[in-house]
Design a protein around this motif. Structure first.
Motif, PDB file in Angstrom:
ATOM      1  N   HIS A 154      -3.580  -1.447   7.079  1.00 12.91           N
ATOM      2  CA  HIS A 154      -3.244  -0.533   5.379  1.00 12.91           C
ATOM      3  C   HIS A 154      -3.019   1.002   6.677  1.00 12.91           C
ATOM      4  O   HIS A 154      -3.027   1.252   7.753  1.00 12.91           O
ATOM      5  CB  HIS A 154      -4.037  -0.171   3.761  1.00 12.91           C
ATOM      6  N   TYR A 202       0.467  -0.834  -0.260  1.00  8.39           N
ATOM      7  CA  TYR A 202       0.253  -0.155  -0.293  1.00  8.39           C
ATOM      8  C   TYR A 202       0.617   1.168   0.052  1.00  8.39           C
ATOM      9  O   TYR A 202       0.498   2.591  -0.052  1.00  8.39           O
ATOM     10  CB  TYR A 202      -0.963   0.236   1.500  1.00  8.39           C
ATOM     11  N   THR A 244     -11.671   2.799   1.965  1.00  7.03           N
ATOM     12  CA  THR A 244     -11.715   1.273   2.473  1.00  7.03           C
ATOM     13  C   THR A 244     -13.142   1.074   3.004  1.00  7.03           C
ATOM     14  O   THR A 244     -14.292   0.274   1.855  1.00  7.03           O
ATOM     15  CB  THR A 244     -10.945   1.163   3.218  1.00  7.03           C
ATOM     16  N   ARG A 259     -15.775   1.208   0.135  1.00  4.23           N
ATOM     17  CA  ARG A 259     -15.646   0.147  -0.788  1.00  4.23           C
ATOM     18  C   ARG A 259     -16.296  -0.863  -0.063  1.00  4.23           C
ATOM     19  O   ARG A 259     -17.042  -2.547  -1.155  1.00  4.23           O
ATOM     20  CB  ARG A 259     -14.166   0.343  -1.024  1.00  4.23           C
ATOM     21  N   CYS A 316     -10.371  -5.850  -1.591  1.00  4.49           N
ATOM     22  CA  CYS A 316     -11.701  -5.449  -0.765  1.00  4.49           C
ATOM     23  C   CYS A 316     -12.632  -5.731  -2.256  1.00  4.49           C
ATOM     24  O   CYS A 316     -14.392  -5.242  -1.226  1.00  4.49           O
ATOM     25  CB  CYS A 316     -12.041  -3.668  -1.334  1.00  4.49           C
ATOM     26  N   LEU A 348      -4.840  -3.132  -2.986  1.00  4.38           N
ATOM     27  CA  LEU A 348      -6.137  -2.696  -1.706  1.00  4.38           C
ATOM     28  C   LEU A 348      -7.098  -2.757  -2.453  1.00  4.38           C
ATOM     29  O   LEU A 348      -7.806  -3.306  -1.595  1.00  4.38           O
ATOM     30  CB  LEU A 348      -5.443  -1.645  -1.169  1.00  4.38           C
ATOM     31  N   ASP A 349      -7.267  -1.800  -3.482  1.00  3.18           N
ATOM     32  CA  ASP A 349      -8.884  -2.642  -3.791  1.00  3.18           C
ATOM     33  C   ASP A 349      -9.110  -3.523  -4.773  1.00  3.18           C
ATOM     34  O   ASP A 349     -10.402  -3.964  -3.839  1.00  3.18           O
ATOM     35  CB  ASP A 349      -8.813  -1.222  -5.297  1.00  3.18           C
ATOM     36  N   ARG A 377      -3.539   1.771  -3.497  1.00  6.34           N
ATOM     37  CA  ARG A 377      -4.595   1.592  -3.718  1.00  6.34           C
ATOM     38  C   ARG A 377      -5.548   0.304  -4.755  1.00  6.34           C
ATOM     39  O   ARG A 377      -5.556   0.004  -4.422  1.00  6.34           O
ATOM     40  CB  ARG A 377      -6.163   2.720  -3.548  1.00  6.34           C
ATOM     41  N   ASN A 387      -3.995   6.057   2.882  1.00 10.53           N
ATOM     42  CA  ASN A 387      -4.053   5.796   1.529  1.00 10.53           C
ATOM     43  C   ASN A 387      -5.943   5.632   2.025  1.00 10.53           C
ATOM     44  O   ASN A 387      -6.908   4.895   0.655  1.00 10.53           O
ATOM     45  CB  ASN A 387      -4.243   3.609   1.703  1.00 10.53           C
TER      46      ASN A 387
END
Length: 258
Positions: free
Chosen positions: A183, A135, A192, A195, A166, A162-163, A159, A187
């Protein structure tokens, strides 16, 4: 690499976990080789929350999945609890080899699977998923395909991976299953939460910890300042653990229940 569950040899010594970790001290002595992410404060902060989740979970067996496992620190913590069935996934062969060796050293049982996030476990469902994805913001969105920086670099906003976590994890969570994700506050924690909620999960912040920049954030501090991601002269960050839960659907009433 695909390795089945490891035996737990009786001759291997038990390793005592350190009392009351606070994000600075490790839960376990985890070895890692060249090119493998070394477990750091974000890992151990997440391990604190993971232990709490497992202690509060009344039902065994508990199916646990670690994504972006590195040397398997979180998998090894989970495997120390009776009734856990643990799988570690990473895209790095070196990382999974380290996880296998650490499991042997500590006498703990886990599977390792090589692949891209949830791809190696499609069709399976887990009661608990833990993830410490890369991240750290980078100059551009070209992510490395090898080497230790693959475990840190997350694209311009940090992200990219990270995305994807999610977006993908809800598909491998069992009803009532939980995701624990760590994270940096840099970020955008609200993104987060948004999402995960958009995927039907109940999401909240489970833990926070302020700590000094590590070597990678320190090296990129000027870039982060230029983008307005940190204040001028700021050399600390907030680590955040997000907990998300897939609701259990009541077959009788046809609604989500806690």
């Amino acid at each position: 690499m695909s390795v089945d569950r490891l035996p737990s040899p009786a001759h291997l010594p038990a390793v005592r976990e350190l009392a009351a970790p606070d994000g600075r001290r490790p839960h376990l002595p985890v070895l890692c080789g060249p090119g493998v992410y070394p477990a750091q404060r974000d890992t151990w902060l997440l391990a604190d929350v993971l232990r709490g989740e497992l202690l509060d979970s009344p039902v065994a067996p508990r199916r646990v999945l670690e994504l972006c496992s590195g040397a398997g620190a979180l998998s090894l913590v989970a495997a120390g609890f009776p009734g856990t069935d643990v799988t570690a996934v990473d895209c790095s062969r070196r990382a999974l080899a380290c996880a296998w060796v650490n499991a042997r050293r500590l006498g703990r049982r886990l599977r390792v699977r090589r692949g891209d996030l949830t791809a190696p476990v499609v069709g399976n469902r887990y009661d608990l998923v833990v993830a410490n994805p890369p991240y750290v913001p980078t100059p551009d969105d070209d992510l490395p395909s090898r080497g230790v920086m693959r475990a840190f670099d997350g694209g311009r906003t940090g992200r990219i991976v990270l995305d994807r976590v999610c977006d993908e994890v809800p598909d491998v969570l069992a009803p009532g299953g939980r995701l624990l994700l760590v994270h940096s506050g840099i970020n955008d924690v609200d993104e987060t939460l948004r999402r995960l909620r958009s995927r039907g999960l109940d999401a909240e912040v489970a833990a926070r910890c302020e700590h000094p920049f590590g070597p990678v954030f320190t090296a990129r501090a000027a870039m982060l300042e230029e983008r307005g991601l940190i204040e001028p002269g700021q050399r600390t960050e907030e680590l955040v653990v997000v907990r998300a839960r897939r609701p259990v659907v009541s077959a009788v009433q046809g609604r989500d229940v806690a």
